[in-house]
Design a protein around this motif. Sequence first.
Motif, short mmCIF file in Angstrom:
data_model
loop_
_atom_site.label_atom_id
_atom_site.label_comp_id
_atom_site.label_asym_id
_atom_site.label_seq_id
_atom_site.Cartn_x
_atom_site.Cartn_y
_atom_site.Cartn_z
N SER A 7 0.86 -1.19 0.00
CA SER A 7 0.00 0.00 0.00
C SER A 7 0.89 1.24 0.00
O SER A 7 2.12 1.14 0.00
CB SER A 7 -0.92 0.00 1.23
N GLN A 8 0.27 2.41 0.01
CA GLN A 8 1.03 3.65 0.00
C GLN A 8 1.76 3.84 1.33
O GLN A 8 1.27 3.41 2.36
CB GLN A 8 0.08 4.83 -0.24
N PRO A 9 2.92 4.50 1.36
CA PRO A 9 3.65 4.99 0.19
C PRO A 9 4.35 3.85 -0.55
O PRO A 9 4.74 2.86 0.05
CB PRO A 9 4.68 5.95 0.81
N ILE A 10 4.51 4.01 -1.85
CA ILE A 10 5.17 2.99 -2.66
C ILE A 10 6.64 2.92 -2.28
O ILE A 10 7.29 3.93 -2.04
CB ILE A 10 5.01 3.32 -4.16
N LEU A 11 7.17 1.71 -2.21
CA LEU A 11 8.58 1.52 -1.89
C LEU A 11 9.39 1.34 -3.16
O LEU A 11 8.99 0.62 -4.07
CB LEU A 11 8.76 0.29 -1.00
N PHE A 12 10.53 2.03 -3.23
CA PHE A 12 11.45 1.91 -4.35
C PHE A 12 12.80 1.45 -3.86
O PHE A 12 13.18 1.72 -2.71
CB PHE A 12 11.62 3.25 -5.08
N GLY A 13 13.54 0.79 -4.71
CA GLY A 13 14.91 0.45 -4.39
C GLY A 13 15.77 1.71 -4.34
O GLY A 13 15.45 2.73 -4.96
N TRP A 14 16.88 1.60 -3.61
CA TRP A 14 17.77 2.76 -3.45
C TRP A 14 18.21 3.30 -4.81
O TRP A 14 18.20 4.50 -5.06
CB TRP A 14 18.97 2.36 -2.60
N GLU A 15 18.57 2.40 -5.71
CA GLU A 15 19.09 2.83 -7.01
C GLU A 15 18.04 3.59 -7.81
O GLU A 15 18.37 4.49 -8.60
CB GLU A 15 19.57 1.62 -7.81
N ASP A 16 16.77 3.25 -7.63
CA ASP A 16 15.71 3.86 -8.42
C ASP A 16 15.19 5.17 -7.85
O ASP A 16 14.56 5.95 -8.56
CB ASP A 16 14.53 2.89 -8.54
N ALA A 17 15.43 5.42 -6.55
CA ALA A 17 14.78 6.58 -5.92
C ALA A 17 15.72 7.57 -5.26
O ALA A 17 15.28 8.62 -4.82
CB ALA A 17 13.78 6.08 -4.88
N GLN A 18 17.01 7.28 -5.20
CA GLN A 18 17.90 8.18 -4.47
C GLN A 18 17.96 9.57 -5.10
O GLN A 18 18.22 10.56 -4.42
CB GLN A 18 19.30 7.58 -4.37
N HIS A 19 17.69 9.66 -6.40
CA HIS A 19 17.72 10.98 -7.06
C HIS A 19 16.62 11.91 -6.54
O HIS A 19 16.72 13.13 -6.68
CB HIS A 19 17.56 10.81 -8.57
N ALA A 20 15.56 11.34 -5.93
CA ALA A 20 14.45 12.16 -5.44
C ALA A 20 14.61 12.56 -3.98
O ALA A 20 13.77 13.28 -3.44
CB ALA A 20 13.14 11.38 -5.61
N LEU A 21 15.67 12.13 -3.32
CA LEU A 21 15.89 12.48 -1.93
C LEU A 21 16.29 13.95 -1.80
O LEU A 21 16.85 14.52 -2.74
CB LEU A 21 16.98 11.59 -1.33
N PRO A 22 16.03 14.58 -0.67
CA PRO A 22 16.37 16.00 -0.51
C PRO A 22 17.87 16.24 -0.63
O PRO A 22 18.69 15.39 -0.24
CB PRO A 22 15.85 16.34 0.89
N ALA A 23 18.22 17.39 -1.13
CA ALA A 23 19.63 17.71 -1.38
C ALA A 23 20.43 17.84 -0.09
O ALA A 23 21.65 17.62 -0.08
CB ALA A 23 19.73 18.98 -2.21
N ASP A 24 19.76 18.20 1.01
CA ASP A 24 20.48 18.42 2.27
C ASP A 24 20.56 17.16 3.13
O ASP A 24 20.83 17.23 4.33
CB ASP A 24 19.83 19.54 3.06
#
Length: 225
Positions: free
Chosen positions: A40-57
């Motif tokens: 269910s939500q939130p959808i889980l992504f692998g580190w390689e697929d989602a790390q670009h969306a993490l906050p810059a700080d």
Amino acid sequence: MGCRRSLDRPGELLDGAAEDIAKLLTRSGARPVRMVKTNSQPILFGWEDAQHALPADRLPDAVYHDRARQIRQHPTFKRHLAAALKGRFADREPSPFHEATLYSGGFLSDADARVCARWHELPWDQRGALVKHMGDIRLQAFANRQMFLEAAECLSPESWRKGRDWLRERLTTEAEVPWLTLPKAMSEVTELRAGLDPQDADRHAQLDAIEIWLRERSDRQQVAA
């Protein structure tokens, strides 16, 4: 599930006993241990697929990888966490309804899962013979109910009577149950009607139609009895 803790004290969480971890699961405010449902939500992504969306700080990637490594390699944390999760509902009264015993009654065994898969593959007139091979009484109940609703003609006379009695009790009971019964529905119609403008003919007509349907359904159950 995710684990969050300040970088300078990771051992305070990982070294905790099951009782200590259990308190973290329900404490108010920010929780160092969070549960995330994988279906269910939130959808889980692998580190390689989602790390670009993490906050810059955010902290350096090496910090997160190191924390994950500590969790994987810790000798007791995962066992204590599993015990804490298992005991979350230990103080709750077990439900008398099979539908509400997924956790208190345990998950299906591999053997029962195989029997269930086979049960769905067979034609209706062969499924009844397979029910006795289900070790979990919840599965036996669900299988018999499903057969009564979908293929009552394939049941033995005794099983058919059990299915009839189950459905009548399910729909007409006056007890407090976690589903909408016919008496509850009739009561809700009465409440809705009391709050309507007497001049709202369309809404009254809609309630009349619902009430007629409910009474017909109730009458059928009385005849079956």
